[in-house]
Design a protein around this motif. Structure first.
Motif, PDB file in Angstrom:
ATOM      1  N   ALA A   5       0.824  -1.208   0.000  1.00 14.19           N
ATOM      2  CA  ALA A   5       0.000   0.000   0.000  1.00 14.19           C
ATOM      3  C   ALA A   5       0.861   1.262   0.000  1.00 14.19           C
ATOM      4  O   ALA A   5       0.520   2.259  -0.652  1.00 14.19           O
ATOM      5  N   SER A   6       1.983   1.226   0.709  1.00  9.67           N
ATOM      6  CA  SER A   6       2.880   2.389   0.752  1.00  9.67           C
ATOM      7  C   SER A   6       3.451   2.685  -0.630  1.00  9.67           C
ATOM      8  O   SER A   6       3.491   3.845  -1.069  1.00  9.67           O
ATOM      9  N   ILE A   7       3.894   1.634  -1.318  1.00  8.35           N
ATOM     10  CA  ILE A   7       4.421   1.815  -2.675  1.00  8.35           C
ATOM     11  C   ILE A   7       3.330   2.323  -3.606  1.00  8.35           C
ATOM     12  O   ILE A   7       3.553   3.233  -4.423  1.00  8.35           O
ATOM     13  N   ALA A   8       2.135   1.761  -3.455  1.00  8.33           N
ATOM     14  CA  ALA A   8       1.025   2.183  -4.318  1.00  8.33           C
ATOM     15  C   ALA A   8       0.673   3.645  -4.110  1.00  8.33           C
ATOM     16  O   ALA A   8       0.385   4.370  -5.073  1.00  8.33           O
ATOM     17  N   LEU A   9       0.710   4.104  -2.864  1.00  8.70           N
ATOM     18  CA  LEU A   9       0.380   5.504  -2.586  1.00  8.70           C
ATOM     19  C   LEU A   9       1.327   6.459  -3.307  1.00  8.70           C
ATOM     20  O   LEU A   9       0.911   7.504  -3.810  1.00  8.70           O
ATOM     21  N   VAL A  10       2.601   6.094  -3.355  1.00  7.41           N
ATOM     22  CA  VAL A  10       3.591   6.966  -4.004  1.00  7.41           C
ATOM     23  C   VAL A  10       3.479   6.891  -5.522  1.00  7.41           C
ATOM     24  O   VAL A  10       3.729   7.875  -6.226  1.00  7.41           O
ATOM     25  N   VAL A  11       3.069   5.733  -6.042  1.00  9.33           N
ATOM     26  CA  VAL A  11       2.991   5.541  -7.491  1.00  9.33           C
ATOM     27  C   VAL A  11       1.736   6.167  -8.080  1.00  9.33           C
ATOM     28  O   VAL A  11       1.753   6.686  -9.214  1.00  9.33           O
ATOM     29  N   VAL A  12       0.637   6.145  -7.337  1.00  4.92           N
ATOM     30  CA  VAL A  12      -0.648   6.583  -7.882  1.00  4.92           C
ATOM     31  C   VAL A  12      -0.644   8.042  -8.363  1.00  4.92           C
ATOM     32  O   VAL A  12      -1.129   8.314  -9.477  1.00  4.92           O
ATOM     33  N   PRO A  13      -0.133   9.025  -7.604  1.00  5.88           N
ATOM     34  CA  PRO A  13      -0.174  10.413  -8.110  1.00  5.88           C
ATOM     35  C   PRO A  13       0.514  10.599  -9.464  1.00  5.88           C
ATOM     36  O   PRO A  13      -0.078  11.224 -10.365  1.00  5.88           O
ATOM     37  N   PRO A  14       1.740  10.089  -9.688  1.00  4.19           N
ATOM     38  CA  PRO A  14       2.333  10.224 -11.030  1.00  4.19           C
ATOM     39  C   PRO A  14       1.514   9.532 -12.120  1.00  4.19           C
ATOM     40  O   PRO A  14       1.423  10.042 -13.247  1.00  4.19           O
ATOM     41  N   VAL A  15       0.918   8.397 -11.771  1.00  2.00           N
ATOM     42  CA  VAL A  15       0.079   7.698 -12.756  1.00  2.00           C
ATOM     43  C   VAL A  15      -1.121   8.549 -13.129  1.00  2.00           C
ATOM     44  O   VAL A  15      -1.504   8.654 -14.311  1.00  2.00           O
ATOM     45  N   LEU A  16      -1.765   9.162 -12.135  1.00  2.00           N
ATOM     46  CA  LEU A  16      -2.923  10.022 -12.419  1.00  2.00           C
ATOM     47  C   LEU A  16      -2.520  11.247 -13.230  1.00  2.00           C
ATOM     48  O   LEU A  16      -3.271  11.710 -14.084  1.00  2.00           O
ATOM     49  N   LEU A  17      -1.326  11.776 -12.974  1.00  2.00           N
ATOM     50  CA  LEU A  17      -0.838  12.890 -13.772  1.00  2.00           C
ATOM     51  C   LEU A  17      -0.648  12.489 -15.238  1.00  2.00           C
ATOM     52  O   LEU A  17      -0.902  13.283 -16.151  1.00  2.00           O
ATOM     53  N   ALA A  18      -0.186  11.258 -15.443  1.00  2.00           N
ATOM     54  CA  ALA A  18       0.051  10.786 -16.809  1.00  2.00           C
ATOM     55  C   ALA A  18      -1.183  10.180 -17.448  1.00  2.00           C
ATOM     56  O   ALA A  18      -1.180   9.897 -18.660  1.00  2.00           O
ATOM     57  N   LEU A  19      -2.255  10.003 -16.669  1.00  2.00           N
ATOM     58  CA  LEU A  19      -3.446   9.310 -17.168  1.00  2.00           C
ATOM     59  C   LEU A  19      -4.052   9.945 -18.422  1.00  2.00           C
ATOM     60  O   LEU A  19      -4.399   9.229 -19.379  1.00  2.00           O
ATOM     61  N   PRO A  20      -4.203  11.278 -18.486  1.00  2.00           N
ATOM     62  CA  PRO A  20      -4.802  11.860 -19.706  1.00  2.00           C
ATOM     63  C   PRO A  20      -3.988  11.544 -20.961  1.00  2.00           C
ATOM     64  O   PRO A  20      -4.565  11.292 -22.025  1.00  2.00           O
ATOM     65  N   ALA A  21      -2.662  11.556 -20.851  1.00  2.00           N
ATOM     66  CA  ALA A  21      -1.821  11.240 -22.012  1.00  2.00           C
ATOM     67  C   ALA A  21      -1.952   9.775 -22.395  1.00  2.00           C
ATOM     68  O   ALA A  21      -1.998   9.414 -23.588  1.00  2.00           O
ATOM     69  N   ILE A  22      -2.038   8.901 -21.365  1.00  2.00           N
ATOM     70  CA  ILE A  22      -2.162   7.469 -21.638  1.00  2.00           C
ATOM     71  C   ILE A  22      -3.518   7.164 -22.289  1.00  2.00           C
ATOM     72  O   ILE A  22      -3.611   6.355 -23.208  1.00  2.00           O
ATOM     73  N   ALA A  23      -4.551   7.841 -21.770  1.00  2.00           N
ATOM     74  CA  ALA A  23      -5.904   7.605 -22.294  1.00  2.00           C
ATOM     75  C   ALA A  23      -6.060   8.144 -23.709  1.00  2.00           C
ATOM     76  O   ALA A  23      -7.039   7.835 -24.398  1.00  2.00           O
ATOM     77  N   GLY A  24      -5.141   8.983 -24.111  1.00  2.00           N
ATOM     78  CA  GLY A  24      -5.150   9.451 -25.484  1.00  2.00           C
ATOM     79  C   GLY A  24      -5.937  10.689 -25.714  1.00  2.00           C
ATOM     80  O   GLY A  24      -6.215  11.022 -26.853  1.00  2.00           O
TER      81      GLY A  24
END
Length: 310
Positions: A291-310
């Motif tokens: 859960a600790s690793i996931a918490l740190v990873v989630v914000p960058p993923v959400l920042l990149a989400l619009p680009a990934i979603a296209g």
């Protein structure tokens, strides 16, 4: 972009209130202080990233479909000396808040580190004048003081452990060994770095309740981690007796504020876990680090989400 901003804001809210309070009230951190410390660091880092990220994405949303495109559009228009046509008061406020908050946190961290190092240097100079080396114990100084005092003084070139004559007269040889090992564990595990980061967070955001809660919780966890290191060299009852005895006589103090105060509730928790050790649940050992690793990873993923979603 707006969806990402909303998700980041929701995560920031979760990390600002319910999750930290739940961790602070839980009993399992006393049994697994290292795992709990990892979680608190993840909460702090992910909380800051989520809050700044939510403001950043909200501020850049009018300029593009994803972060990279929005930054490129904004940079081109600003480079021409123009405000982008899509700029609104809300987007300008959000973007400015993200930049100012990020700069404030970084500047405050740097300032706190500089101030702390200066305080330590002054304290070291006074300590070398007012104390004497402890025979047969390297990097340990003894203060001629009646009060029981024990603390560690981190340094770039040389770490010191400081004891008082009052503490040496109060404890027997094994108990003194336990205290010394406890203080040296703080130095070996670099707890001062963790504590100064959380202190800077609290100073930067004094209106943010979780910052104070996190600093108190992390301070106690570092004490428990140092206890766990010391208990490898002295029996648990000996260490517990030393902690209780010194606390009952006034308690050790850290003059430069790197260690938490030995308040009665914290002392009781530290002594209780030594006298009645409890096993750590496999769920805690496995799921909390994940859960600790996931918490740190989630914000960058959400920042990149619009680009990934296209």
């Amino acid at each position: 972009m707006i969806v990402a901003a909303v998700l980041l804001a929701a995560l920031a809210l979760l990390l600002a209130w319910p999750l930290p309070l739940a961790v602070a009230k839980a009993s399992w951190p006393d049994r697994a202080p290292g795992t709990a410390l990892l979680l608190w660091q993840a909460i702090a880092l992910a909380g800051v990233l989520s809050l700044i990220g939510a403001l950043l994405v909200a501020g850049l949303a009018p300029y593009g479909d994803h972060l990279v495109a929005a930054v490129r559009t904004l940079a081109v228009d600003v480079g021409r000396g123009e405000l982008p046509p899509a700029t609104t008061f809300a987007s300008f406020l959000a973007l400015s808040s993200a930049v100012l908050l990020g700069a404030h946190l970084v500047a405050n961290l740097v300032l706190t580190v500089v101030r702390t190092e200066r305080q330590r240097a002054r304290h070291r100079s006074l300590l070398l004048m007012l104390s004497a080396p402890m025979p047969e114990t390297p990097r340990t100084r003894v203060l001629d003081a009646a009060a029981p005092i024990a603390y560690c003084l981190p340094g770039t070139a040389r770490n010191l452990t400081v004891l008082s004559a009052g503490l040496l007269s109060l404890l027997d040889e094994r108990e003194v060994q336990g205290v010394v090992e406890h203080e040296r564990a703080h130095l070996r595990q670099h707890h001062a770095l963790v504590l100064v980061a959380f202190r800077a967070w609290r100073i930067a955001l004094p209106w943010f309740p979780v910052a104070s809660t996190a600093q108190d919780a992390v301070g106690l966890l570092t004490e428990m981690l140092a206890d766990d290191e010391a208990r490898r060299r002295v029996p648990d009852p000996v260490l517990a007796r030393a902690i209780a005895t010194v606390a009952g006589e006034g308690g050790p103090g850290e003059p430069i504020g790197d260690a938490p105060g030995a308040d009665p509730a914290s002392v009781r928790r530290r002594v209780a876990r030594l006298l009645a050790p409890a096993p750590v649940s496999p769920v805690v050992r496995v799921l909390v680090p994940i859960a600790s690793i996931a918490l740190v990873v989630v914000p960058p993923v959400l920042l990149a989400l619009p680009a990934i979603a296209g």
